[in-house]
Scaffold this motif. Structure first.
Motif: not given
Length: 460
Positions: A109-132
């Motif tokens: 959802e749009p209110g998810v903090i970008v850093a929180a998304l990256n923390k959630a996907v890092e356990q799968f060895g993944l990243i969401y690259p945009p990093d303002p």
């Protein structure tokens, strides 16, 4: 706003989620852009797509302006409610709905903090690259609406390169689905890209499907110091020409170097004209090879000093200089304008010199740093918004900076967006036909011009 309309908004989202007290509204009258503010009539915080749809249908029928907003960290006055009306606060949309490891996508959802998304996907060895720079506070929806980038933009791109699908509520309340999880999808107009970067002027984003990539196994950082700005610029071009695309390639100009060293004492030589901060990432063997090649290029282009980080501690020390750039400059004066004029990377030295000339001509303080590898510079003007005479000089310097960027084949924004802050320069970049085309799209999707009116393309 009439009480009957407020009561209808309360019915839709709940009384607790409609704010009308002056003290509450004041918090939503501005964003992170200095010099712009206006009080809304109400702040409405919906919790689901159906509520957004009902709010927009009501606002459209009554011709009430609506301003979608996330964390309010944007730097182009993109969420200032300049015509009153409703601030649509989207932070209750805060769920990561799915992490699909098999397809390398996440739905959120749009209110998810970008850093929180990256923390959630890092356990799968993944990243969401945009990093303002505001990654710890910026919302996913806000960064998609602004097409935000960040330090990794050179290698990984900006938000539009990762948005695969959207759920969008249009001005009349109808709900649109675009894109999906398909790696290849060339059917019809690319509506996903149309809404990405539209700054809330075409619709309200309520769901986002983003592409994820494997996290790099290794990283290597280095710092190069130059007594000659042209040598730094030549190094940037030569690194790319050597077929190496660093994850990050940053520059600090002399004004920024001196300010950072005074602020953070990180060991920068204050007489240097430029510092390049570089990081390569990927497979360990490739990283070592590319780092060695980058060092060769820097030496060939007359870098005075080169420091390669041997471990995480040295890497952190190198990047401390970049992290300190904005806070160091901001500490100098009460007001900070962080712009993002972008030029072809070969024009970076010329652009920095033009910024320095504008600063000297108009007697304002400007430090320039930014993403040199993709030409996205951040001329940062420090001043005092309360000083009217100084602000006249500041705005004249800004005019010269953006005029120069366009003259050099550049663009008004590499990642901050247009909003209100750079609206007056848009026709200089896009011409009459370009602006007419964009306004036609706006008018077709938002005939009553209720969505973030006056932003990006101006008045309808």
């Amino acid at each position: 706003m009439e009480s009957c309309l407020l009561n209808e908004l309360r019915r839709i989202v709940g009384t607790a989620y409609v704010l009308t007290d002056k003290e509450d509204l004041l918090c939503y009258a501005y964003d992170a852009t200095p010099g712009f503010s206006h009080m809304p009539d109400a702040v409405v915080s919906p919790a689901n797509t159906n509520e957004v749809s009902q709010v927009l249908a009501l606002a459209n029928a009554e011709k009430i302006p609506v301003y979608p907003r996330g964390s309010g960290t944007n730097l182009s006055a993109g969420t200032v409610p300049t015509k009153g009306g409703i601030v649509l606060q989207m932070t209750r949309f805060d769920k990561i709905l799915e992490i699909d490891e098999a397809n390398l996508v996440a739905t959120a959802e749009p209110g998810v903090i970008v850093a929180a998304l990256n923390k959630a996907v890092e356990q799968f060895g993944l990243i969401y690259p945009p990093d303002p720079g505001t990654v710890a506070t910026a919302t996913l929806g806000g960064t998609v609406a602004e097409n935000a980038g960040g330090l990794r933009g050179l290698k990984y791109g900006v938000s539009k390169h990762y948005v695969m699908g959207l759920e969008v509520v249009l001005a009349d309340g109808s709900i649109l689905q675009t894109g999906g999880k398909n790696v290849k999808d060339v059917a019809g107009y690319d509506l996903t890209k149309l809404f990405t970067g539209s700054e809330g002027t075409l619709g309200v984003i309520t769901k986002i499907i983003v592409k994820l990539v494997p996290a790099p196994e290794a990283k290597k950082s280095m710092m190069a110091i130059f007594s000659n700005l042209d040598n730094a610029g030549n190094s940037i071009a030569a690194i790319i020409a050597s077929k190496i695309i660093p994850a990050t390639l940053e520059i600090l100009d002399n004004a920024t170097i001196r300010t950072v060293e005074d602020y953070a004492k990180v060991g920068l030589p204050t007489e240097a004209e430029a510092v390049l901060l570089i990081e390569v990432d990927g497979i360990p063997e490739v990283v070592e090879k590319e780092a060695a090649k980058v060092v060769e290029v820097l030496k060939a282009n007359h870098a005075d000093q080169i420091q390669v980080a041997k471990d995480a501690a040295e890497r952190d020390k190198i990047w401390a200089a970049r992290r300190a750039a904005l806070p160091a400059l901001a500490k100098l004066r009460p007001t900070t304008f962080t712009e993002d004029a972008t030029v072809p990377r070969s024009k970076v030295p010329e652009m920095i010199r033009a910024v320095n000339q504008a600063a000297a001509k108009h007697k304002v303080t400007i430090g320039t740093f930014g993403h040199a590898g993709d030409g996205n510079l951040h001329p940062t003007i420090v001043c005092d918004l309360r000083d009217k005479e100084e602000m006249e000089r500041v705005y004249k310097a800004m005019d010269e900076i953006f005029t120069t960027a366009i003259r050099l084949g550049g663009t008004l924004s590499g990642e901050h967006g247009i909003g209100l802050g750079k609206l007056k320069y848009m026709e200089d970049q896009f011409g009459e036909v370009g602006m007419k085309t964009m306004r036609a799209i706006k008018k077709a999707l938002d005939p009553n011009c209720i969505l973030n009116p006056g932003k990006l393309v101006g008045e309808c």
